[in-house]
Every structure is written in C-alpha cells, then in structure tokens.
Design a protein around this motif. Structure first.
Motif, mmCIF file in Angstrom:
data_model
loop_
_atom_site.group_PDB
_atom_site.id
_atom_site.type_symbol
_atom_site.label_atom_id
_atom_site.label_comp_id
_atom_site.label_asym_id
_atom_site.label_seq_id
_atom_site.Cartn_x
_atom_site.Cartn_y
_atom_site.Cartn_z
ATOM 1 N N LEU A 45 3.994 -4.356 3.873
ATOM 2 C CA LEU A 45 3.812 -3.111 4.522
ATOM 3 C C LEU A 45 4.284 -3.055 5.973
ATOM 4 O O LEU A 45 4.577 -2.004 6.467
ATOM 5 C CB LEU A 45 2.284 -2.815 4.555
ATOM 6 C CG LEU A 45 1.503 -2.573 3.182
ATOM 7 C CD1 LEU A 45 -0.113 -2.511 3.371
ATOM 8 C CD2 LEU A 45 2.179 -1.267 2.639
ATOM 9 N N ALA B 287 2.748 -5.526 -6.367
ATOM 10 C CA ALA B 287 2.403 -4.013 -6.673
ATOM 11 C C ALA B 287 2.308 -3.622 -8.223
ATOM 12 O O ALA B 287 3.071 -4.647 -8.927
ATOM 13 C CB ALA B 287 3.491 -3.138 -6.159
ATOM 14 N N THR C 238 3.768 5.270 6.394
ATOM 15 C CA THR C 238 3.056 4.743 5.157
ATOM 16 C C THR C 238 1.491 4.915 4.970
ATOM 17 O O THR C 238 0.778 4.962 6.082
ATOM 18 C CB THR C 238 3.210 3.150 5.181
ATOM 19 O OG1 THR C 238 4.550 2.943 5.161
ATOM 20 C CG2 THR C 238 2.543 2.561 3.834
ATOM 21 N N VAL D 286 -2.059 4.157 3.202
ATOM 22 C CA VAL D 286 -2.467 3.212 2.368
ATOM 23 C C VAL D 286 -4.020 3.506 2.024
ATOM 24 O O VAL D 286 -4.773 3.568 3.070
ATOM 25 C CB VAL D 286 -2.601 1.759 2.722
ATOM 26 C CG1 VAL D 286 -3.223 0.881 1.854
ATOM 27 C CG2 VAL D 286 -1.199 1.263 2.905
ATOM 28 N N LEU E 269 -4.486 0.420 -2.728
ATOM 29 C CA LEU E 269 -5.231 -1.110 -2.661
ATOM 30 C C LEU E 269 -6.488 -1.353 -2.770
ATOM 31 O O LEU E 269 -7.388 -0.613 -2.503
ATOM 32 C CB LEU E 269 -4.812 -1.372 -1.067
ATOM 33 C CG LEU E 269 -5.265 -2.542 -0.315
ATOM 34 C CD1 LEU E 269 -4.188 -3.701 -0.893
ATOM 35 C CD2 LEU E 269 -5.421 -2.784 1.082
ATOM 36 N N ALA F 162 -8.507 4.744 4.551
ATOM 37 C CA ALA F 162 -7.283 5.052 4.382
ATOM 38 C C ALA F 162 -6.739 4.713 5.620
ATOM 39 O O ALA F 162 -7.261 4.878 6.685
ATOM 40 C CB ALA F 162 -6.990 6.478 3.909
ATOM 41 N N LEU G 75 -1.445 -1.814 -4.782
ATOM 42 C CA LEU G 75 -0.952 -2.759 -4.411
ATOM 43 C C LEU G 75 -2.431 -4.085 -4.459
ATOM 44 O O LEU G 75 -3.476 -3.330 -4.660
ATOM 45 C CB LEU G 75 -0.698 -3.109 -2.931
ATOM 46 C CG LEU G 75 0.185 -2.005 -2.468
ATOM 47 C CD1 LEU G 75 0.390 -2.268 -0.955
ATOM 48 C CD2 LEU G 75 1.310 -2.570 -3.207
ATOM 49 N N ALA H 250 -7.698 2.445 0.475
ATOM 50 C CA ALA H 250 -8.143 1.291 -0.165
ATOM 51 C C ALA H 250 -9.564 1.705 -0.745
ATOM 52 O O ALA H 250 -10.090 2.538 -0.220
ATOM 53 C CB ALA H 250 -8.368 0.082 0.862
ATOM 54 N N PHE I 198 0.366 4.229 -0.897
ATOM 55 C CA PHE I 198 -0.124 2.920 -1.916
ATOM 56 C C PHE I 198 -1.651 3.106 -1.993
ATOM 57 O O PHE I 198 -2.131 3.587 -1.012
ATOM 58 C CB PHE I 198 0.467 1.640 -1.432
ATOM 59 C CG PHE I 198 1.857 1.384 -1.205
ATOM 60 C CD1 PHE I 198 2.672 1.250 -2.184
ATOM 61 C CD2 PHE I 198 2.766 1.530 0.173
ATOM 62 C CE1 PHE I 198 4.083 0.854 -2.144
ATOM 63 C CE2 PHE I 198 3.796 1.417 0.162
ATOM 64 C CZ PHE I 198 4.659 0.868 -1.046
ATOM 65 N N ASP J 211 -4.350 -7.154 -3.492
ATOM 66 C CA ASP J 211 -4.976 -8.119 -2.551
ATOM 67 C C ASP J 211 -5.759 -9.072 -3.205
ATOM 68 O O ASP J 211 -6.979 -9.454 -2.738
ATOM 69 C CB ASP J 211 -5.599 -7.281 -1.498
ATOM 70 C CG ASP J 211 -5.518 -8.427 -0.211
ATOM 71 O OD1 ASP J 211 -4.502 -9.538 -0.174
ATOM 72 O OD2 ASP J 211 -6.357 -8.264 0.528
#
Length: 191
Positions: free
Chosen positions: A47, A39, A54, A56, A107, A157, A129, A58, A105, A131
């Motif tokens: 996760l 992170a 949560t 996330v 991503l 998302a 984050l 992206a 977060f 990846d």
C-alpha cells in the motif's frame, strides 16, 4: 439466520453501535508501512508504494455461509456487517474510481484463502488483503479486538494518497453506508 434471509439483511437498529474510542485518532497523516500483503487475486500488495488515492476498508471478518459466527458476535459493537460492508464497496466501485480512487481494497486478518473465497463468492471487482500476520495492524496500531482467541481489526476505512493516510472513517456504522460516505468524501476533496 431466518429462512430466506441473507448475510446482507441486517436490522442495524437491533445491534449495538460502536463508540469512537479514539483508537484511530493517530492515523491521519501517518505514512503506510513499506510491507507486502497477500491479496485474494494472488498478488502481493504494498500500500505504501501505490500512486494516487487508495481506499482501504477494514472489517473484523467476513462470515461464510454454513459456518457459525463466533458466539456473541451480534453483541460486539461494530462486529456484524462485513458482507454488507464489502458489497456496498462492490456496488459503488465504478463511482469510487470516477471520484479519484485509483485502488480499492478490503482488509481483514483472515487468511489469504478465506479472503479468496469471500472475494469470489461476493463477486468483488477489487482484491481483499490478508493481514493474518498482523504486520500492517501492528505497524499502524490499527484498532483491534480479540474474539475467540483471534485478533480482528475493528471496522474502519482509510483514504490514502501516495502512501500517506489522508482521512479515516472510524467508527463505521452502519457498515453498508460506509462506501457512500467514502464516495462523498472523495467527491468533496478532488485531487
């Protein structure tokens, strides 16, 4: 970019709209994989092990001031708008928490150092984050695209609860509206 224009000033009507290609249809109900991602705040985030809800979001890649975007970037449906996407989540961060998001977060497949730069520049109250290893992208079979020899996640998302994906927003367009859509969903589906 024209003089005085920022990364957030985008005419969405001039960009191609992404179509739902079904590449995210398998995600709802799927457990998040038990793996750690670096992170932007220096932590490692798993996760799958986070309790509660949560969020996330992206995105393909955040642009960097002074660095040219890939050739033809604006012509790729859904590619443009990563900075407005992140800033919308920044601006609604408190409301997302109030609506039940224990974690938020961003991503992408950008490197940890690129994520750190973007998080600092955009003053994000949440971590981005990385990846870059594609471990999460491959484990979840996330919708992705190849641009300039790099694998990038298509904009989406996820809302997960105790490590299981509850809801997916895909495709996401325009990007700056996604945080509001996520907030509306959270409010309509309280825990």
């Amino acid at each position: 970019m024209a003089a005085g224009q920022t990364f957030q000033d985008v005419d969405w009507s001039a960009l191609p709209v992404p179509e739902d290609d079904g590449a995210a249809a398998h995600l709802a109900g799927h457990s998040l994989p038990d793996l750690e991602l670096p992170a932007s705040n220096g932590a490692a985030v798993n996760l799958a092990r986070l309790a509660g809800r949560t969020v996330v979001f992206a995105y393909p890649m955040t642009g960097t001031p002074g660095v040219a975007l890939p050739d033809g970037w604006d012509g790729i449906p859904g590619a443009r708008g990563c900075t407005p996407h992140a800033c919308a989540f920044r601006d609604l961060h408190r409301e997302l928490g109030d609506a039940g998001a224990a974690f938020v977060f961003g991503l992408s497949t950008q490197t940890e150092s690129e994520q750190r730069e973007a998080a600092a520049r955009l003053h994000l109250p949440f971590a981005l984050l990385s990846d870059a290893s594609l471990s999460l992208t491959r484990a979840l079979n996330l919708p992705s695209m190849e641009v300039d020899g790099k694998t990038m996640i298509k904009r989406l998302a996820l809302i997960a609860r105790d490590g299981v994906i509850e809801h997916v927003f895909y495709p996401v367009f325009p990007p700056d509206r996604n945080a509001g859509d996520v907030l509306a969903w959270l409010r309509a589906h309280p825990v």
